[in-house]
Design a protein around this motif. Sequence first.
Motif, PDB file in Angstrom:
ATOM      1  N   THR A 200      32.274 -55.017   5.085  1.00 49.77           N
ATOM      2  CA  THR A 200      31.174 -54.886   6.046  1.00 49.77           C
ATOM      3  C   THR A 200      30.119 -53.897   5.569  1.00 49.77           C
ATOM      4  O   THR A 200      29.031 -53.839   6.126  1.00 49.77           O
ATOM      5  CB  THR A 200      31.707 -54.431   7.415  1.00 49.77           C
ATOM      6  N   ASP A 201      30.436 -53.108   4.520  1.00 52.95           N
ATOM      7  CA  ASP A 201      29.499 -52.118   3.990  1.00 52.95           C
ATOM      8  C   ASP A 201      29.586 -52.130   2.468  1.00 52.95           C
ATOM      9  O   ASP A 201      30.672 -51.961   1.896  1.00 52.95           O
ATOM     10  CB  ASP A 201      29.829 -50.723   4.520  1.00 52.95           C
ATOM     11  N   VAL A 202      28.455 -52.347   1.813  1.00 55.27           N
ATOM     12  CA  VAL A 202      28.428 -52.439   0.352  1.00 55.27           C
ATOM     13  C   VAL A 202      28.748 -51.091  -0.293  1.00 55.27           C
ATOM     14  O   VAL A 202      29.141 -51.031  -1.457  1.00 55.27           O
ATOM     15  CB  VAL A 202      27.050 -52.953  -0.127  1.00 55.27           C
ATOM     16  N   SER A 204      31.202 -49.264   0.442  1.00 55.97           N
ATOM     17  CA  SER A 204      32.629 -49.005   0.641  1.00 55.97           C
ATOM     18  C   SER A 204      33.353 -48.806  -0.682  1.00 55.97           C
ATOM     19  O   SER A 204      32.900 -49.235  -1.750  1.00 55.97           O
ATOM     20  CB  SER A 204      33.271 -50.172   1.396  1.00 55.97           C
ATOM     21  N   GLU A 205      34.497 -48.188  -0.580  1.00 53.64           N
ATOM     22  CA  GLU A 205      35.308 -47.926  -1.771  1.00 53.64           C
ATOM     23  C   GLU A 205      35.750 -49.217  -2.435  1.00 53.64           C
ATOM     24  O   GLU A 205      35.770 -49.317  -3.665  1.00 53.64           O
ATOM     25  CB  GLU A 205      36.531 -47.086  -1.383  1.00 53.64           C
ATOM     26  N   GLU A 206      36.096 -50.245  -1.614  1.00 51.15           N
ATOM     27  CA  GLU A 206      36.559 -51.496  -2.212  1.00 51.15           C
ATOM     28  C   GLU A 206      35.446 -52.202  -2.989  1.00 51.15           C
ATOM     29  O   GLU A 206      35.701 -52.844  -4.012  1.00 51.15           O
ATOM     30  CB  GLU A 206      37.135 -52.440  -1.150  1.00 51.15           C
ATOM     31  N   CYS A 207      34.189 -52.074  -2.527  1.00 47.10           N
ATOM     32  CA  CYS A 207      33.072 -52.675  -3.256  1.00 47.10           C
ATOM     33  C   CYS A 207      32.847 -51.968  -4.590  1.00 47.10           C
ATOM     34  O   CYS A 207      32.629 -52.614  -5.628  1.00 47.10           O
ATOM     35  CB  CYS A 207      31.805 -52.629  -2.413  1.00 47.10           C
ATOM     36  N   MET A 208      32.886 -50.649  -4.583  1.00 46.17           N
ATOM     37  CA  MET A 208      32.700 -49.903  -5.824  1.00 46.17           C
ATOM     38  C   MET A 208      33.844 -50.195  -6.806  1.00 46.17           C
ATOM     39  O   MET A 208      33.634 -50.331  -8.013  1.00 46.17           O
ATOM     40  CB  MET A 208      32.635 -48.403  -5.526  1.00 46.17           C
ATOM     41  N   ARG A 209      35.053 -50.315  -6.265  1.00 44.88           N
ATOM     42  CA  ARG A 209      36.201 -50.611  -7.119  1.00 44.88           C
ATOM     43  C   ARG A 209      36.077 -52.004  -7.731  1.00 44.88           C
ATOM     44  O   ARG A 209      36.352 -52.199  -8.921  1.00 44.88           O
ATOM     45  CB  ARG A 209      37.498 -50.488  -6.320  1.00 44.88           C
ATOM     46  N   PRO A 360      25.101 -51.185   4.921  1.00 43.94           N
ATOM     47  CA  PRO A 360      25.957 -52.056   5.735  1.00 43.94           C
ATOM     48  C   PRO A 360      25.467 -53.499   5.670  1.00 43.94           C
ATOM     49  O   PRO A 360      24.267 -53.761   5.626  1.00 43.94           O
ATOM     50  CB  PRO A 360      25.807 -51.489   7.149  1.00 43.94           C
ATOM     51  N   ARG A 361      26.393 -54.425   5.655  1.00 44.03           N
ATOM     52  CA  ARG A 361      26.053 -55.837   5.554  1.00 44.03           C
ATOM     53  C   ARG A 361      25.524 -56.345   6.891  1.00 44.03           C
ATOM     54  O   ARG A 361      26.022 -55.984   7.955  1.00 44.03           O
ATOM     55  CB  ARG A 361      27.300 -56.613   5.130  1.00 44.03           C
ATOM     56  N   GLU A 362      24.506 -57.180   6.841  1.00 45.44           N
ATOM     57  CA  GLU A 362      23.909 -57.705   8.060  1.00 45.44           C
ATOM     58  C   GLU A 362      24.870 -58.666   8.757  1.00 45.44           C
ATOM     59  O   GLU A 362      25.679 -59.347   8.120  1.00 45.44           O
ATOM     60  CB  GLU A 362      22.590 -58.408   7.731  1.00 45.44           C
ATOM     61  N   GLU A 363      24.737 -58.734  10.080  1.00 45.83           N
ATOM     62  CA  GLU A 363      25.698 -59.473  10.894  1.00 45.83           C
ATOM     63  C   GLU A 363      25.769 -60.951  10.521  1.00 45.83           C
ATOM     64  O   GLU A 363      26.834 -61.570  10.611  1.00 45.83           O
ATOM     65  CB  GLU A 363      25.331 -59.321  12.376  1.00 45.83           C
ATOM     66  N   GLU A 364      24.649 -61.533  10.107  1.00 45.08           N
ATOM     67  CA  GLU A 364      24.658 -62.966   9.807  1.00 45.08           C
ATOM     68  C   GLU A 364      25.588 -63.312   8.647  1.00 45.08           C
ATOM     69  O   GLU A 364      25.960 -64.482   8.471  1.00 45.08           O
ATOM     70  CB  GLU A 364      23.244 -63.448   9.489  1.00 45.08           C
ATOM     71  N   TRP A 365      25.981 -62.303   7.863  1.00 48.99           N
ATOM     72  CA  TRP A 365      26.865 -62.562   6.726  1.00 48.99           C
ATOM     73  C   TRP A 365      28.329 -62.269   7.045  1.00 48.99           C
ATOM     74  O   TRP A 365      29.196 -62.443   6.186  1.00 48.99           O
ATOM     75  CB  TRP A 365      26.413 -61.738   5.518  1.00 48.99           C
ATOM     76  N   LEU A 366      28.588 -61.843   8.251  1.00 55.74           N
ATOM     77  CA  LEU A 366      29.969 -61.587   8.659  1.00 55.74           C
ATOM     78  C   LEU A 366      30.545 -62.864   9.281  1.00 55.74           C
ATOM     79  O   LEU A 366      29.818 -63.695   9.818  1.00 55.74           O
ATOM     80  CB  LEU A 366      30.008 -60.431   9.657  1.00 55.74           C
ATOM     81  N   PRO A 437      23.035 -60.592  -0.402  1.00 59.73           N
ATOM     82  CA  PRO A 437      23.227 -60.226   1.004  1.00 59.73           C
ATOM     83  C   PRO A 437      24.660 -60.426   1.489  1.00 59.73           C
ATOM     84  O   PRO A 437      25.148 -59.663   2.310  1.00 59.73           O
ATOM     85  CB  PRO A 437      22.262 -61.169   1.734  1.00 59.73           C
ATOM     86  N   GLY A 438      25.343 -61.470   0.971  1.00 60.71           N
ATOM     87  CA  GLY A 438      26.673 -61.783   1.467  1.00 60.71           C
ATOM     88  C   GLY A 438      27.818 -61.172   0.711  1.00 60.71           C
ATOM     89  O   GLY A 438      28.924 -61.063   1.246  1.00 60.71           O
ATOM     90  N   ALA A 439      27.613 -60.768  -0.534  1.00 60.38           N
ATOM     91  CA  ALA A 439      28.712 -60.232  -1.341  1.00 60.38           C
ATOM     92  C   ALA A 439      28.168 -59.682  -2.646  1.00 60.38           C
ATOM     93  O   ALA A 439      27.041 -59.989  -3.052  1.00 60.38           O
ATOM     94  CB  ALA A 439      29.753 -61.317  -1.625  1.00 60.38           C
TER      95      ALA A 439
END
Length: 720
Positions: A200-202, A204-209, A360-366, A437-439
């Motif tokens: 939900t947030d670019v 985030s630790e998982e995105c950086m990893r 943070p990722r925009e709602e339309e991509w969740l 935007p989505g990933a």
Amino acid sequence: MQNLINSAKDLGKGVRLAADTAVWAGNVVSRQVKGGRSGVCLVCNNLQPYGHEDTFGHPSAAWSQIIDPQKTARRKELASVATLVLEKIAPKKILESREIDPKTGLPKNDCKYCRLLCEIFDAYFIDEWMSWITETKNGMPIQVGLMIKEGVPLIINCWNFTYDKWFPNPRVDLEVYMDPMPPTPTPGAPIVGPVGSRATDVRSEECMRFMKESVLECCRTHSGCTIPSDGFVPTRLIYVGGGNNALKLCDSIPSGQNISWAALSHCWGGRKPLSLTKATLNTLKNQINFSELPATFQDAVTVAQELGLSYVWIDSLCIVQDDKTDWQQEAALMGSVYNRAFVVICGASSPNPSTPYLRPREEEWLPKRFSFSPSPGVNTPIMVRQRHLLAAPLEQGLLEPPFTSSWATLKKVGPLYSRGWCFQEAYLASRIINFAPGAIIYECKTHRKSEDQLPPYPCTTPGTLGETSPLAQWHMIVKSYTSRQLTFTTDKLPAIAGAATTMPQAKTSRYLAGLWSESLLLDLLWQVMHGSAHKPLMTKEHEENAPTWSWASMNWGVVWSPQTSPQLLATVVDARTEVVGANPYGQVSGGTVTLRGRIKYCRLTANYHRNEHWVDYRKSDGTYSKKQHFRTDGALVPGTIPGQNGTFACRSRLTVSGSAMETAAAVFCIAKTPWMKSDHVGLVLGMSPKSLGRMERVGAIFNMPKDWYETGEETTVTIV
């Protein structure tokens, strides 16, 4: 004897095609008859891949095998996993699952799977601007496709559900899955597979990893992604290795040093970001204040530091923006900057410098949740999310190399992917991190994967689906590039110059305003994409930056129709361009092509309200030939020739749409192709209003009858 053997082979092939067609037709009839009784929807096949005549591996119709034998062969190869692709489904048929038949009081198509699709479309395609229901009832050309395969998410292709000013037939892909996936298949549920999680947030630790592990894996295991080591170093780089308080611009870096850098691909968005100028050069060399950098630049610094890199290249800070000579010199090196960068950082989700992509990722991509009842008393949660990359054809399996039709057509989703400069920045990269935007999407010369995707990952190695000729490669590159926009018309050729220098033709041919001398006659046969025939596509600014025979003169996308075994009927007498600056692949101010061949003077008629454009000629008996349709280069107008009566076709230089007209024109034959009787192709020409006695291109024509060539007169023409 050999002829007899070949005849026997042809006969055997014909028998097999006939048998396959008979089986396919039988399967069609069987499904139509049994569908109602078995409860299988004739529209959506109950969102499962079984029992359909087009399920992979089933015999296909003869015309499918003849038109695309490779596609048929690939479907047979991939038949071990149940797969079905349903194309061009009319939303009207899906909507009938909600509409009540007044005679029976029941839905016209009582299909709960179609009703699920309706609920999904309601959630994604009804807002204050547009409604898929209204569009459907008004007969608008919206279509649905379904890509159903065991073990992977079900993909819904939605054509024309949204509006795109520049891209004809825009498409949105939605993927359907379950979360969590049940340990065993749920009877009656759509056939779907698992997906990876989407943060939900670019930041985030998982995105950086994910980002760091993808780059590390590529460096360790992908020999095909090795950066060329020829000692090239950009003229200027931004030093980021000392932390945010020690940023500075470095120039005159000696070549040959083992320096790695990240190059930023970003969208200026009409706003001028912090820039290098003659006045700020010394200040930026002393220090760059991190807080003064726009958000996209700050994010690039952060990403580079996360990857352990000490340098970043950003166009507005590494090219002197108020020095035309420096800009031309650095623009000529831009291909090497991106090609030799350790990684390209693509800020795809940012429409301008002030919008960060680490956010943070925009709602339309969740994901959105839907409740589906496969059987009475059972409710199954169905998850749906928009894809950040349009899905490649399932016939390709996990092979997604460059230079396929899908590579040239499909595009990632994000503001930056509509920008012209971004094309070659991504095309030239050995490694690229797309902050879409989505990933986050990591792509290299070996494979592509995204943060929300499970292995195995698509292979991007060139040639895995067969070799593509350099001519076809270039045509696909131009097709993909010209479907994007540029702020300045002067950038039309410079923004693709880096890609041009990497082509095999660059070693054997002269570059002529986006065309190659060795294939010039075939390169001249470009045509404008649909949807713009009534618009003036060559403004005064475009005319000053490209000759009419170059696709670069068009403010619209262009394509080439494949020409099978063309027999050239014309010769090139001379071809030249007037290059602006020192880069032969860069901006031009004009050019001429002189051709020798047959020309047929004719009548040109156009009705822009009906999108019709025709040419015909007066025969010796006074009657007119059958009208032939041609692809116009945008709106045309009747022009006058000094000292002559009548008018002659020419391109509109205005900013208003065209109107109905009739005027004189000429058709110049370029080649003959082995296609029945209508086998000639060529250019539609008018007289240049600026260069007396010379002609300009106003369109391209295909499938001409041979009489246009046979009754033409041999001549030499010069096109400007």
